[in-house]
Design a protein around this motif. Structure first.
Motif, mmCIF file in Angstrom:
data_model
loop_
_atom_site.group_PDB
_atom_site.id
_atom_site.type_symbol
_atom_site.label_atom_id
_atom_site.label_comp_id
_atom_site.label_asym_id
_atom_site.label_seq_id
_atom_site.Cartn_x
_atom_site.Cartn_y
_atom_site.Cartn_z
ATOM 1 N N ILE A 28 -14.241 11.706 5.697
ATOM 2 C CA ILE A 28 -13.356 12.212 4.647
ATOM 3 C C ILE A 28 -11.961 11.612 4.795
ATOM 4 C CG2 ILE A 28 -12.208 14.305 3.810
ATOM 5 C CD1 ILE A 28 -14.863 15.783 4.412
ATOM 6 N N VAL A 29 -11.451 11.550 6.025
ATOM 7 C CA VAL A 29 -10.132 10.956 6.261
ATOM 8 C C VAL A 29 -10.148 9.485 5.870
ATOM 9 C CG1 VAL A 29 -8.499 10.299 8.077
ATOM 10 C CG2 VAL A 29 -9.438 12.606 8.024
ATOM 11 N N LEU A 30 -11.202 8.774 6.223
ATOM 12 C CA LEU A 30 -11.318 7.366 5.866
ATOM 13 C C LEU A 30 -11.346 7.182 4.350
ATOM 14 C CD1 LEU A 30 -11.674 4.494 6.990
ATOM 15 C CD2 LEU A 30 -14.130 4.875 6.926
ATOM 16 N N PHE A 31 -12.034 8.061 3.647
ATOM 17 C CA PHE A 31 -12.070 8.006 2.183
ATOM 18 C C PHE A 31 -10.674 8.153 1.591
ATOM 19 C CE2 PHE A 31 -12.161 10.412 -1.803
ATOM 20 C CZ PHE A 31 -12.820 9.496 -2.616
ATOM 21 N N PHE A 32 -9.889 9.113 2.086
ATOM 22 C CA PHE A 32 -8.546 9.316 1.559
ATOM 23 C C PHE A 32 -7.619 8.153 1.904
ATOM 24 C CE2 PHE A 32 -9.728 13.907 1.411
ATOM 25 C CZ PHE A 32 -9.616 14.031 0.035
ATOM 26 N N VAL A 33 -7.748 7.593 3.091
ATOM 27 C CA VAL A 33 -6.911 6.446 3.462
ATOM 28 C C VAL A 33 -7.223 5.257 2.569
ATOM 29 C CG1 VAL A 33 -6.518 4.738 5.301
ATOM 30 C CG2 VAL A 33 -6.504 7.168 5.845
ATOM 31 N N LEU A 34 -8.492 4.982 2.327
ATOM 32 C CA LEU A 34 -8.861 3.875 1.453
ATOM 33 C C LEU A 34 -8.424 4.128 0.014
ATOM 34 C CD1 LEU A 34 -12.370 2.917 2.860
ATOM 35 C CD2 LEU A 34 -10.208 1.716 3.166
ATOM 36 N N SER A 35 -8.451 5.370 -0.426
ATOM 37 C CA SER A 35 -7.973 5.698 -1.777
ATOM 38 C C SER A 35 -6.480 5.425 -1.895
ATOM 39 C CB SER A 35 -8.252 7.157 -2.100
ATOM 40 O OG SER A 35 -9.632 7.399 -2.121
ATOM 41 N N ILE A 36 -5.737 5.777 -0.869
ATOM 42 C CA ILE A 36 -4.286 5.534 -0.888
ATOM 43 C C ILE A 36 -4.013 4.031 -0.916
ATOM 44 C CG2 ILE A 36 -2.184 5.733 0.497
ATOM 45 C CD1 ILE A 36 -3.232 8.493 1.398
ATOM 46 N N SER A 38 -5.932 1.725 -2.075
ATOM 47 C CA SER A 38 -6.323 1.225 -3.385
ATOM 48 C C SER A 38 -5.228 1.483 -4.415
ATOM 49 C CB SER A 38 -7.629 1.887 -3.816
ATOM 50 O OG SER A 38 -7.949 1.527 -5.130
ATOM 51 N N THR A 39 -4.638 2.667 -4.373
ATOM 52 C CA THR A 39 -3.567 3.008 -5.307
ATOM 53 C C THR A 39 -2.349 2.114 -5.084
ATOM 54 O OG1 THR A 39 -4.324 5.291 -5.303
ATOM 55 C CG2 THR A 39 -2.102 4.880 -6.129
ATOM 56 N N VAL A 40 -1.983 1.897 -3.829
ATOM 57 C CA VAL A 40 -0.837 1.043 -3.522
ATOM 58 C C VAL A 40 -1.104 -0.389 -3.971
ATOM 59 C CG1 VAL A 40 0.489 0.027 -1.621
ATOM 60 C CG2 VAL A 40 -0.004 2.472 -1.632
ATOM 61 N N THR A 41 -2.295 -0.886 -3.723
ATOM 62 C CA THR A 41 -2.645 -2.250 -4.122
ATOM 63 C C THR A 41 -2.618 -2.395 -5.633
ATOM 64 O OG1 THR A 41 -4.049 -2.434 -2.181
ATOM 65 C CG2 THR A 41 -4.394 -4.037 -3.923
ATOM 66 N N ARG A 42 -3.155 -1.415 -6.331
ATOM 67 C CA ARG A 42 -3.165 -1.465 -7.790
ATOM 68 C C ARG A 42 -1.737 -1.467 -8.336
ATOM 69 N NH1 ARG A 42 -5.499 3.133 -8.860
ATOM 70 N NH2 ARG A 42 -7.512 2.354 -8.172
ATOM 71 N N THR A 43 -0.870 -0.628 -7.779
ATOM 72 C CA THR A 43 0.520 -0.567 -8.221
ATOM 73 C C THR A 43 1.233 -1.880 -7.952
ATOM 74 O OG1 THR A 43 0.536 1.789 -7.703
ATOM 75 C CG2 THR A 43 2.662 0.731 -8.003
ATOM 76 N N THR A 44 1.011 -2.450 -6.773
ATOM 77 C CA THR A 44 1.641 -3.725 -6.433
ATOM 78 C C THR A 44 1.142 -4.840 -7.336
ATOM 79 O OG1 THR A 44 1.768 -2.986 -4.137
ATOM 80 C CG2 THR A 44 2.058 -5.323 -4.537
ATOM 81 N N ARG A 45 -0.150 -4.854 -7.606
ATOM 82 C CA ARG A 45 -0.711 -5.885 -8.469
ATOM 83 C C ARG A 45 -0.127 -5.792 -9.878
ATOM 84 N NH1 ARG A 45 -6.388 -5.024 -8.235
ATOM 85 N NH2 ARG A 45 -6.017 -3.437 -9.804
ATOM 86 N N ASP A 46 0.025 -4.589 -10.400
ATOM 87 C CA ASP A 46 0.606 -4.419 -11.724
ATOM 88 C C ASP A 46 2.061 -4.867 -11.749
ATOM 89 O OD1 ASP A 46 -1.815 -3.415 -12.534
ATOM 90 O OD2 ASP A 46 -1.198 -1.305 -12.405
#
Length: 110
Positions: A28-36, A38-46
């Protein structure tokens, strides 16, 4: 048969539950870390895409053509300078000298 009767089953089930629980908590912790991430990468890419579009609007096509010409000249000069020293004769020259080697002064047995 006697060992089955003397086993403390509450401890066994507790240890099993703790092991399985630990694995699920880590997942569960790994899932949340990867989600975070992903969000940071998406924001940076945009943000980068928006910056690239802004730069494309500012740069003139003539300026790009001029810079391309400079880059082509620089690449040609670089390749010319790099190829100047590549012609080797392939002949190995060894000169024998009559004077003793530098270490012969220290070691008189040579």
């Amino acid at each position: 048969m006697v060992t089955l009767l003397t086993t403390n089953w509450s401890t066994v089930w507790l240890m099993t539950g703790l092991g399985i629980g630990t694995v699920f908590v880590i997942l569960i912790v790994l899932f949340f870390v990867l989600s975070i991430f992903s969000t940071v990468t998406r924001t940076t890419r945009d943000t980068v895409k928006a910056g690239v579009e802004a730069v494309k609007d500012v740069i003139d096509k003539e300026e790009i053509a001029e810079n391309t010409a400079y880059a082509a000249v620089a690449a040609a000069v670089y390749l010319y300078m790099q190829s100047r020293h590549d012609d080797e004769s392939g002949v190995l020259t060894i000169h024998h000298s009559d004077h003793p080697a530098w270490h012969a002064e220290l070691n008189k047995t040579l």
